[in-house]
Design a protein around this motif. Structure first.
Motif, PDB file in Angstrom:
ATOM      1  N   GLY A  44      -9.618 -12.540  -0.524  1.00 46.46           N
ATOM      2  CA  GLY A  44     -10.151 -12.810  -1.851  1.00 46.46           C
ATOM      3  C   GLY A  44     -10.983 -11.705  -2.460  1.00 46.46           C
ATOM      4  O   GLY A  44     -11.286 -11.742  -3.656  1.00 46.46           O
ATOM      5  N   GLU A  45     -11.348 -10.701  -1.668  1.00 47.86           N
ATOM      6  CA  GLU A  45     -12.173  -9.599  -2.171  1.00 47.86           C
ATOM      7  C   GLU A  45     -11.299  -8.387  -2.463  1.00 47.86           C
ATOM      8  O   GLU A  45     -10.443  -8.011  -1.657  1.00 47.86           O
ATOM      9  N   GLU A  46     -11.513  -7.768  -3.622  1.00 44.26           N
ATOM     10  CA  GLU A  46     -10.743  -6.574  -3.964  1.00 44.26           C
ATOM     11  C   GLU A  46     -11.226  -5.390  -3.135  1.00 44.26           C
ATOM     12  O   GLU A  46     -12.427  -5.157  -2.997  1.00 44.26           O
ATOM     13  N   ILE A  47     -10.263  -4.654  -2.565  1.00 40.09           N
ATOM     14  CA  ILE A  47     -10.605  -3.498  -1.738  1.00 40.09           C
ATOM     15  C   ILE A  47      -9.782  -2.294  -2.184  1.00 40.09           C
ATOM     16  O   ILE A  47      -8.689  -2.434  -2.744  1.00 40.09           O
ATOM     17  N   PHE A  48     -10.320  -1.106  -1.923  1.00 40.56           N
ATOM     18  CA  PHE A  48      -9.647   0.149  -2.208  1.00 40.56           C
ATOM     19  C   PHE A  48      -9.488   0.893  -0.882  1.00 40.56           C
ATOM     20  O   PHE A  48     -10.480   1.134  -0.187  1.00 40.56           O
ATOM     21  N   ILE A  49      -8.266   1.229  -0.542  1.00 39.48           N
ATOM     22  CA  ILE A  49      -8.012   1.965   0.692  1.00 39.48           C
ATOM     23  C   ILE A  49      -7.473   3.337   0.319  1.00 39.48           C
ATOM     24  O   ILE A  49      -6.342   3.459  -0.168  1.00 39.48           O
ATOM     25  N   GLU A  50      -8.265   4.361   0.549  1.00 36.85           N
ATOM     26  CA  GLU A  50      -7.829   5.733   0.284  1.00 36.85           C
ATOM     27  C   GLU A  50      -7.083   6.261   1.508  1.00 36.85           C
ATOM     28  O   GLU A  50      -7.541   6.084   2.641  1.00 36.85           O
ATOM     29  N   SER A  51      -5.931   6.888   1.286  1.00 33.22           N
ATOM     30  CA  SER A  51      -5.149   7.392   2.412  1.00 33.22           C
ATOM     31  C   SER A  51      -4.360   8.630   2.010  1.00 33.22           C
ATOM     32  O   SER A  51      -4.081   8.856   0.825  1.00 33.22           O
ATOM     33  N   ASN A  52      -4.003   9.426   3.014  1.00 32.34           N
ATOM     34  CA  ASN A  52      -3.148  10.591   2.779  1.00 32.34           C
ATOM     35  C   ASN A  52      -1.690  10.204   2.607  1.00 32.34           C
ATOM     36  O   ASN A  52      -0.917  10.922   1.968  1.00 32.34           O
ATOM     37  N   LEU A  53      -1.320   9.065   3.204  1.00 31.21           N
ATOM     38  CA  LEU A  53       0.067   8.619   3.149  1.00 31.21           C
ATOM     39  C   LEU A  53       0.116   7.101   3.105  1.00 31.21           C
ATOM     40  O   LEU A  53      -0.582   6.433   3.872  1.00 31.21           O
ATOM     41  N   VAL A  54       0.926   6.563   2.204  1.00 29.31           N
ATOM     42  CA  VAL A  54       1.167   5.121   2.110  1.00 29.31           C
ATOM     43  C   VAL A  54       2.578   4.852   2.607  1.00 29.31           C
ATOM     44  O   VAL A  54       3.528   5.520   2.189  1.00 29.31           O
ATOM     45  N   ILE A  55       2.708   3.865   3.484  1.00 30.29           N
ATOM     46  CA  ILE A  55       4.019   3.476   4.010  1.00 30.29           C
ATOM     47  C   ILE A  55       4.340   2.063   3.531  1.00 30.29           C
ATOM     48  O   ILE A  55       3.571   1.128   3.768  1.00 30.29           O
ATOM     49  N   GLY A  56       5.475   1.903   2.864  1.00 33.95           N
ATOM     50  CA  GLY A  56       5.944   0.584   2.480  1.00 33.95           C
ATOM     51  C   GLY A  56       6.857   0.019   3.545  1.00 33.95           C
ATOM     52  O   GLY A  56       7.991   0.467   3.710  1.00 33.95           O
ATOM     53  N   ALA A  57       6.349  -0.953   4.287  1.00 33.34           N
ATOM     54  CA  ALA A  57       7.136  -1.631   5.317  1.00 33.34           C
ATOM     55  C   ALA A  57       7.121  -3.128   5.018  1.00 33.34           C
ATOM     56  O   ALA A  57       7.083  -3.958   5.924  1.00 33.34           O
ATOM     57  N   ASP A  58       7.153  -3.447   3.738  1.00 39.01           N
ATOM     58  CA  ASP A  58       6.895  -4.813   3.289  1.00 39.01           C
ATOM     59  C   ASP A  58       8.147  -5.565   2.834  1.00 39.01           C
ATOM     60  O   ASP A  58       8.091  -6.409   1.947  1.00 39.01           O
ATOM     61  N   GLY A  59       9.281  -5.276   3.460  1.00 35.77           N
ATOM     62  CA  GLY A  59      10.429  -6.149   3.338  1.00 35.77           C
ATOM     63  C   GLY A  59      11.327  -5.913   2.138  1.00 35.77           C
ATOM     64  O   GLY A  59      11.130  -5.030   1.318  1.00 35.77           O
ATOM     65  N   ARG A  60      12.337  -6.777   2.042  1.00 35.01           N
ATOM     66  CA  ARG A  60      13.409  -6.599   1.062  1.00 35.01           C
ATOM     67  C   ARG A  60      12.922  -6.694  -0.381  1.00 35.01           C
ATOM     68  O   ARG A  60      13.540  -6.142  -1.276  1.00 35.01           O
ATOM     69  N   PHE A  61      11.842  -7.420  -0.600  1.00 27.00           N
ATOM     70  CA  PHE A  61      11.293  -7.533  -1.952  1.00 27.00           C
ATOM     71  C   PHE A  61      10.026  -6.690  -2.073  1.00 27.00           C
ATOM     72  O   PHE A  61       9.067  -7.074  -2.730  1.00 27.00           O
ATOM     73  N   SER A  62      10.041  -5.538  -1.455  1.00 27.71           N
ATOM     74  CA  SER A  62       8.896  -4.656  -1.305  1.00 27.71           C
ATOM     75  C   SER A  62       8.092  -4.444  -2.587  1.00 27.71           C
ATOM     76  O   SER A  62       8.601  -3.955  -3.600  1.00 27.71           O
ATOM     77  N   THR A  63       6.808  -4.786  -2.507  1.00 28.93           N
ATOM     78  CA  THR A  63       5.891  -4.506  -3.612  1.00 28.93           C
ATOM     79  C   THR A  63       5.616  -3.011  -3.714  1.00 28.93           C
ATOM     80  O   THR A  63       5.472  -2.464  -4.812  1.00 28.93           O
ATOM     81  N   VAL A  64       5.533  -2.336  -2.571  1.00 30.87           N
ATOM     82  CA  VAL A  64       5.311  -0.888  -2.583  1.00 30.87           C
ATOM     83  C   VAL A  64       6.444  -0.191  -3.330  1.00 30.87           C
ATOM     84  O   VAL A  64       6.207   0.701  -4.153  1.00 30.87           O
ATOM     85  N   ARG A  65       7.665  -0.595  -3.046  1.00 35.16           N
ATOM     86  CA  ARG A  65       8.819   0.018  -3.726  1.00 35.16           C
ATOM     87  C   ARG A  65       8.743  -0.213  -5.238  1.00 35.16           C
ATOM     88  O   ARG A  65       8.964   0.706  -6.025  1.00 35.16           O
ATOM     89  N   MET A  86     -15.062  -3.156  -2.026  1.00 34.64           N
ATOM     90  CA  MET A  86     -15.142  -2.465  -0.735  1.00 34.64           C
ATOM     91  C   MET A  86     -14.180  -1.288  -0.741  1.00 34.64           C
ATOM     92  O   MET A  86     -13.041  -1.407  -1.183  1.00 34.64           O
ATOM     93  N   LYS A  87     -14.662  -0.135  -0.255  1.00 39.34           N
ATOM     94  CA  LYS A  87     -13.831   1.058  -0.187  1.00 39.34           C
ATOM     95  C   LYS A  87     -13.663   1.485   1.269  1.00 39.34           C
ATOM     96  O   LYS A  87     -14.628   1.522   2.038  1.00 39.34           O
ATOM     97  N   LEU A  88     -12.422   1.758   1.635  1.00 39.34           N
ATOM     98  CA  LEU A  88     -12.093   2.202   2.987  1.00 39.34           C
ATOM     99  C   LEU A  88     -11.323   3.514   2.902  1.00 39.34           C
ATOM    100  O   LEU A  88     -10.706   3.826   1.879  1.00 39.34           O
ATOM    101  N   LYS A  89     -11.310   4.231   3.997  1.00 39.20           N
ATOM    102  CA  LYS A  89     -10.588   5.498   4.034  1.00 39.20           C
ATOM    103  C   LYS A  89      -9.842   5.623   5.346  1.00 39.20           C
ATOM    104  O   LYS A  89     -10.380   5.290   6.409  1.00 39.20           O
ATOM    105  N   THR A  90      -8.595   6.065   5.283  1.00 33.95           N
ATOM    106  CA  THR A  90      -7.778   6.242   6.469  1.00 33.95           C
ATOM    107  C   THR A  90      -6.762   7.338   6.203  1.00 33.95           C
ATOM    108  O   THR A  90      -6.564   7.748   5.053  1.00 33.95           O
ATOM    109  N   GLU A  91      -6.118   7.806   7.255  1.00 32.49           N
ATOM    110  CA  GLU A  91      -5.086   8.833   7.059  1.00 32.49           C
ATOM    111  C   GLU A  91      -3.767   8.213   6.614  1.00 32.49           C
ATOM    112  O   GLU A  91      -3.064   8.770   5.772  1.00 32.49           O
ATOM    113  N   VAL A  92      -3.420   7.050   7.181  1.00 31.97           N
ATOM    114  CA  VAL A  92      -2.184   6.362   6.808  1.00 31.97           C
ATOM    115  C   VAL A  92      -2.477   4.897   6.560  1.00 31.97           C
ATOM    116  O   VAL A  92      -3.134   4.243   7.384  1.00 31.97           O
ATOM    117  N   CYS A  93      -1.989   4.378   5.445  1.00 30.94           N
ATOM    118  CA  CYS A  93      -2.062   2.943   5.160  1.00 30.94           C
ATOM    119  C   CYS A  93      -0.646   2.399   5.177  1.00 30.94           C
ATOM    120  O   CYS A  93       0.227   2.856   4.413  1.00 30.94           O
TER     121      CYS A  93
END
Length: 360
Positions: free
Chosen positions: A148-169, A1-8
């Protein structure tokens, strides 16, 4: 599944949820993803200070949170050998010494308001797998699994707000410096005794801080500092003498403590550390909250700092600036404030025992 947004935004804690709401209000499309099925998971840093309160009031959220339930702290107390020896009251113009807000209430209020805007979407049970980059190294979205389904989210900006063990970081390759503070924390939540007044109570046990925080809905939270790495040896010792120290410090808790704390298993061990990064973002990516500056429990700054990050970032983000956002200036402003707060935490931790020198 592919999604599109301005900010993820990755991570639906207070910082991530607030940022999503503020951007949706500005007609910026946002997808907020959260790995847990329920965003209202239990959280231990749930105290608002004046800054956090002001942010919620400014955005018309405080009253909605209050309707769900919160509790203002009326006193800060220092106890020695079961006796109160110093009490601090709030300044009249502030009216409290912190506000306990259950995270469920805070997130429910924010997300309920965000859902009023068509540009907002929340996806729970969604785990980040990787970040998407273009040929120039600019971040352009995320790869995740949603139920359980793999998804792709296209965005202009990604924000990591995922805590002290941040996967985004981690996935973005941003280095983090971890600072240990010399202590771990034993945490417990038990029912408050009858007629318990909203308060924060402090004691000094074996040279370490013991704190009791009143919580909304009739509970109290116990935070007991122990020497870093000592729990494995501590739990080999008899439990009763250990818990007797808590009861000696706060005799009014004896009945509820003996009923609800009967073994080492009734405590949760928390690894206490702070961290910071020199880089708060990269092209197409930004970090906020614990993902970029983990706080210790001292002073209850973490929740409030995450919301301040969100508020500051939302103020400079518009649909027009997404592709050319001045992250450096935003980060520079917040970094100075966070550096100051982390220095205050260290000072408070190092000087806590001086509050009791009169009895030494």
């Amino acid at each position: 599944m592919k999604l599109k947004t301005e900010v993820c935004i990755v991570g639906a804690g207070p910082g991530g949820a607030l940022l999503a709401y503020l951007l949706a209000k500005k007609n910026v499309s946002v997808i907020l993803i959260e790995r847990n099925k329920d965003v209202a998971k239990e959280f231990r840093g749930e105290h608002l200070n004046e800054e956090g309160e002001a942010i919620l009031k400014h955005h018309g959220l405080f009253e909605k949170v209050e309707q769900l339930g919160l509790l203002r702290m009326e006193t800060l107390e220092y106890w020695v050998n079961g006796k109160l020896f110093k009490m601090i009251h709030p300044q009249p113009n502030i009216g409290h010494l912190g506000i306990h807000v259950p995270q469920a209430h805070l997130l429910m209020a924010i997300i309920e308001e965000a859902r009023k805007y068509p540009h907002f979407s929340l996806m729970t049970n969604t785990r980040l797998l990787d970040l998407i980059q273009d040929e120039k190294g600019c971040f352009k979205g995320v790869i995740a699994t949603h139920e359980g389904e793999e998804i792709f989210i296209e965005s202009n900006l990604v924000i990591g707000a995922d805590g002290r063990f941040s996967t985004v970081r981690k996935k973005s390759g941003i280095d983090v410096t971890v600072r240990k503070h010399g202590y771990d924390l034993l945490w417990a939540k038990i029912p408050a005794p009858p007629n318990w007044e909203p308060s924060i109570k402090m004691a000094l046990i074996d040279g370490m801080q013991l704190s009791v925080f009143t919580q909304a809905r009739g509970y109290i939270q116990i935070g007991w500092n122990i020497k870093e790495g000592s729990f494995s040896e501590l739990r080999k010792q008899p439990f009763t003498p250990f818990i007797d120290k808590l009861i000696k410090a706060f005799p009014q808790l004896e009945e509820t403590v003996r009923r609800h704390i009967n073994s080492w298993q009734d405590f949760v061990l928390l690894d206490v550390h702070s961290n910071y990064t020199e880089t708060w973002g990269r092209a197409g990516l930004a970090l906020i909250g614990d993902a970029v500056h983990t706080m210790t429990p001292t002073g209850a700054f973490g929740l409030n700092s995450a919301m301040k990050d969100a508020d500051t970032l939302a103020a400079i983000l518009t649909r027009e600036t997404l592709s050319n956002i001045d992250l450096l200036n935003c980060a520079a402003q917040r970094k100075k404030e966070v550096d100051k707060l982390q220095a205050i935490q260290l000072e408070k931790e190092q000087n806590f025992a001086t509050q009791f020198l009169i009895y030494s």
